[in-house]
Motif scaffolding. Structure first.
Motif, PDB file in Angstrom:
ATOM      1  N   PRO A  15      -4.241  -0.582   5.889  1.00 49.78           N
ATOM      2  CA  PRO A  15      -4.006   0.332   4.771  1.00 49.78           C
ATOM      3  C   PRO A  15      -4.854   1.587   4.912  1.00 49.78           C
ATOM      4  O   PRO A  15      -6.001   1.529   5.358  1.00 49.78           O
ATOM      5  N   VAL A  54      -5.444   2.188  -0.800  1.00 52.88           N
ATOM      6  CA  VAL A  54      -5.162   0.918  -1.449  1.00 52.88           C
ATOM      7  C   VAL A  54      -5.252   1.083  -2.958  1.00 52.88           C
ATOM      8  O   VAL A  54      -5.902   2.005  -3.468  1.00 52.88           O
ATOM      9  N   TYR A  82       0.044   3.350   4.909  1.00 50.29           N
ATOM     10  CA  TYR A  82      -0.482   2.359   5.843  1.00 50.29           C
ATOM     11  C   TYR A  82       0.075   2.607   7.240  1.00 50.29           C
ATOM     12  O   TYR A  82       1.067   3.315   7.439  1.00 50.29           O
ATOM     13  N   SER A 128       0.848  -1.189   0.000  1.00 49.42           N
ATOM     14  CA  SER A 128       0.000   0.000   0.000  1.00 49.42           C
ATOM     15  C   SER A 128       0.884   1.240   0.000  1.00 49.42           C
ATOM     16  O   SER A 128       1.975   1.223   0.593  1.00 49.42           O
TER      17      SER A 128
END
Length: 759
Positions: A690, A693, A664, A661
């Motif tokens: 996350p 994403v 995060y 990601s």
């Protein structure tokens, strides 16, 4: 002996009415020798005078502490302290580990050092533990007092002698004057456990080799009226086939007469079932010594009637300690073997001392800075009192061997086996520098690295490091074990980068760095799961430049699977580059396109371990990333460029798309239970949340989107044997979103790679 009996029988009565001079003899014996503390404690409690002390090895250490005016309470506190356990183990306090000059971590398991003129025989190690902390504590405890008493052991609180062994001339050396810390250090140099030292050009070892109970030295040097012997050793040394230490002791140790000379005296023999290096049993040894001494007090009182009260001892100690000059260092001079000076050390020290004198804490920091220099293998300090009542420090330095050959890797039941070999050249004179080349080789991961480290000895030291790195990862489609057939690799990532970094210290354990590099990255991948050996991959090349600023603190006790200490690493990187993506045979629409990208990436990695129960340790681990990265040509190319969440070492050997990601937060708990001295059970559990994403729609479009508050998890349970040559482990990993969420492996070594270029 018949004369002695008659002497005691008929003339012992007269000794009651005369002042008695009492000598105490303390044998060697490793950890068991701390029974002598209990003996001294019992004698003081019963007001028995102690006028002279002689000792060997552990007896020299205990005797020297008492001779320097330390109280029994102080001596006992030192012996039972965590600091003493560190000394015995060859460790140092984490806050004194100099992080600036710490070498980059790699997967080495075995390191063999050698010089240009000798490849093998002079390369075998002469010690199991590093005596850095031990030597400094010897200086702190004995060096200051010894210098204040004009290097004369008769001028101490209690006159003192200790014994070392000159193995070249096969004779004992008796120390009556000189550097007290060197004398005690030489007397305690147990062969192959701690390295020997040279005094006046003579290489010296443990005094127990030739005289493990120096009662003859007590008699000849002091001629006391009564001798009290405390002995934890004997002459029965049995060599064993699988115990090199016992073989060496049996070959080298000369038989000692464990007896009191003819004049009046008594022997206190301790049957202590404590091994030479069982320093965790010091408290037990002290208690045994105390109890045995108490049993002999009445026998001693027959011949020693004089009493010395606690108040009198306290007054004498205070008077003695008040005459000791406090440590105030105004000059330092370091030398290498057979050379007059060490400019790498002396130049910055002279600059610093030109501003203000050094105190004990200043000296300790600089001392461990030297030990943190890879080009310096050993530092032996000594003190001299100057005419102006300040101190001069002399440092005897031993250079590291010219070359170090490192071998290691990671070998497991999965097809991710990696070998490692590295070669390092060390040089030090006015500057210190290090040249290093290394290679990782295996089906999963291969790498080559060449680097130079230039250590510049200014008032604020810094390190400049140019480098060149090649990396290659070859991921498989499954969690296959070593015994299962694997499908064609579905992802190959190649990296080439070169650049330079500069690092400066913010404190002993914290360093800041600025890193500039040029990179060239190539990813070969399929955008579909349906591919064969005949298909060609899509191709994405990304090249450009990046600059990174970092702050790092590190006091962990291991480079992987740590259980003590803390770590903090903040990195902020700016990336500017050009992407070129070319389609392969499985792409739905052919393409050959180029794009420019720039972004900022900030990453945080923070962990700390706590010890609340004797065999249980608890740690927490926090990770985070903020990345303003733009989209690449397709979904897979973008996914491959994202920051990955791999706090569990084995996670880095899988391609886990669900833990990638641009932004995060992650956190985990580490629980470690020490089952035995080197066997640990470790449980690691992590949550990954996350913030943004990467998503791909059914029609093939893709982009970033906000992620709902629903963390993903991963975990690992391991049984780890921390051997002297690296960790052996059985591990069950848990990655819940995979087809087979549980993955078991047996492995040996470290899962460590060279850093990625920008990811």
């Amino acid at each position: 002996m018949r004369f002695c009996f008659v002497f005691l029988l008929f003339f012992g009565t007269f000794s009651v009415v005369q002042a008695q001079r009492v000598g105490v003899v303390l044998s060697g014996g490793g950890a068991a020798g701390f029974a002598h503390i209990g003996v001294l404690k019992a004698l003081e409690e019963r007001n028995i005078p102690i006028d002279f002390i002689t000792g060997t090895s552990a007896g020299a250490l205990v005797g020297a502490m008492y001779a320097c005016g330390l109280s029994i309470e102080q001596i006992e506190a030192i012996a039972l302290s965590e600091q003493f356990q560190r000394m015995a183990a060859g460790d140092i306090e984490r806050r004194y580990k100099f992080n600036l000059r710490r070498e980059d971590e790699n997967a080495s398991l075995v390191n063999l050092s050698f010089s240009r003129d000798s490849i093998f025989f002079k390369s075998l190690p002469t010690n199991l533990v590093t005596p850095a902390l031990f030597d400094f504590e010897m200086l702190r405890l004995f060096g200051v007092i010894g210098a204040s008493r004009f290097m004369n052991f008769d001028s101490l609180y209690v006159p003192f002698r200790c014994v070392a062994a000159d193995i070249k001339n096969k004779k004992e050396i008796i120390f009556r004057n000189g550097n007290l810390n060197h004398a005690v250090r030489a007397s305690m140099t147990f062969p192959f456990y701690i390295n020997p030292i040279s005094i006046d050009g003579v290489l010296l070892f443990d005094g127990g080799l030739y005289n493990n109970f120096p009662s003859d030295v007590m008699y000849s040097d002091f001629n006391p009226d009564y001798i009290i012997g405390s002995n934890v050793s004997d002459n029965s040394i049995t060599p064993y086939e699988d115990d090199l230490m016992s073989q060496m002791r049996a070959a080298m140790v000369r038989e000692t007469k464990f007896e009191i000379p003819c004049e009046a005296g008594i022997m206190i023999k301790h049957n202590v079932n404590i091994g030479t290096f069982d320093f965790d049993k010091v408290k037990e040894a002290i208690q045994i010594g105390y109890e045995n001494a108490i049993k002999h007090i009445d026998s001693i009182r027959i011949y020693v009637n004089e009493e010395v009260t606690m108040e009198h001892r306290m007054t004498r100690r205070l008077s003695f300690q008040n005459k000791v000059q406090p440590l105030n260092i105004t000059s330092v001079h370091a030398t290498y073997e057979k050379k007059k000076g060490a400019p790498f050390v002396n130049y910055p020290m002279n600059k610093l001392l030109g501003k203000k004198p050094m105190n004990e804490e200043d000296l300790k920091k600089y001392y461990f800075q030297l030990y943190g220099t890879p080009q310096i293998r050993y530092v032996l300090p000594e003190l001299e009192l100057k005419d102006d009542s300040t101190h001069h420090v002399r440092l005897q330095l031993k250079k590291s061997k010219d070359f170090t050959l490192s071998m290691g890797g990671h070998f497991s039941s999965r097809p991710v086996n990696i070998g490692y070999v590295g070669l390092t050249y060390y040089h030090i004179n006015r500057f210190a520098w290090r040249a290093h080349v290394e290679s990782y080789f295996g089906k999963f991961y291969g790498s080559g690295k060449a680097s130079l480290d230039f250590h510049v000895p200014t008032r604020l030291p810094f390190v400049v490091s140019p480098y060149f790195v090649l990396n290659r990862w070859d991921y498989f489609r499954s969690f296959a074990t070593f015994f299962e057939p694997v499908k064609p690799s579905f992802l190959i990532q190649e990296e080439m980068y070169y650049g330079a970094r500069i690092r400066i210290p913010l404190s002993m354990t914290v360093r800041a760095g600025l890193d500039f590099r040029h990179f060239d990255l190539t990813d070969r991948y399929y955008q579909s799961d349906n591919f064969t050996f005949a298909d060609t991959t899509d191709f994405t090349n990304f090249y450009g430049n990046t600059i990174q600023f970092s702050i790092e603190h590190n006091s962990l006790n291991r480079k992987q699977f740590a259980s003590e200490g803390s770590h903090f690493h903040l990195r902020v990187r700016y990336v500017l580059g050009t992407e070129r993506s070319v389609s392969g045979s499985t792409a739905p629409i052919p393409f050959d396109e180029s794009f420019n990208h720039q972004w900022v990436n900030a990453q945080l990695d923070m962990r700390k371990y706590f010890s609340s129960i004797k065999r249980y340790k608890f740690g927490f681990h926090v990770l985070g990333a903020f990345n303003s990265q733009s989209l690449f040509r397709n979904y897979v190319a973008t996914l491959l460029s994202l920051t990955e969440f791999t706090p569990i070492p084995d996670a880095g050997t899988f391609f886990l798309a669900e833990y990638r990601s641009p932004q995060y937060l992650g956190a985990g708990m580490n629980q470690i239970v020490n089952l035995f001295s080197r066997l640990e059970f470790r449980l690691d559990a992590y949550a990954f949340q996350p913030i943004v994403v990467l998503r791909r729609a059914d029609d093939g479009t893709f982009g970033y989107s906000q992620y709902q508050l629903l963390p993903k998890f991963m975990g690992s349970a391991s049984l780890i044997f921390q051997s002297p040559i690296g960790p052996f482990r059985a591990t069950l990993n848990y990655f819940p979103e995979q087809t087979k969420p549980f993955a078991f492996l047996l492995s040996y070594g470290y899962v460590l790679f060279n850093p990625r270029a920008i990811r």
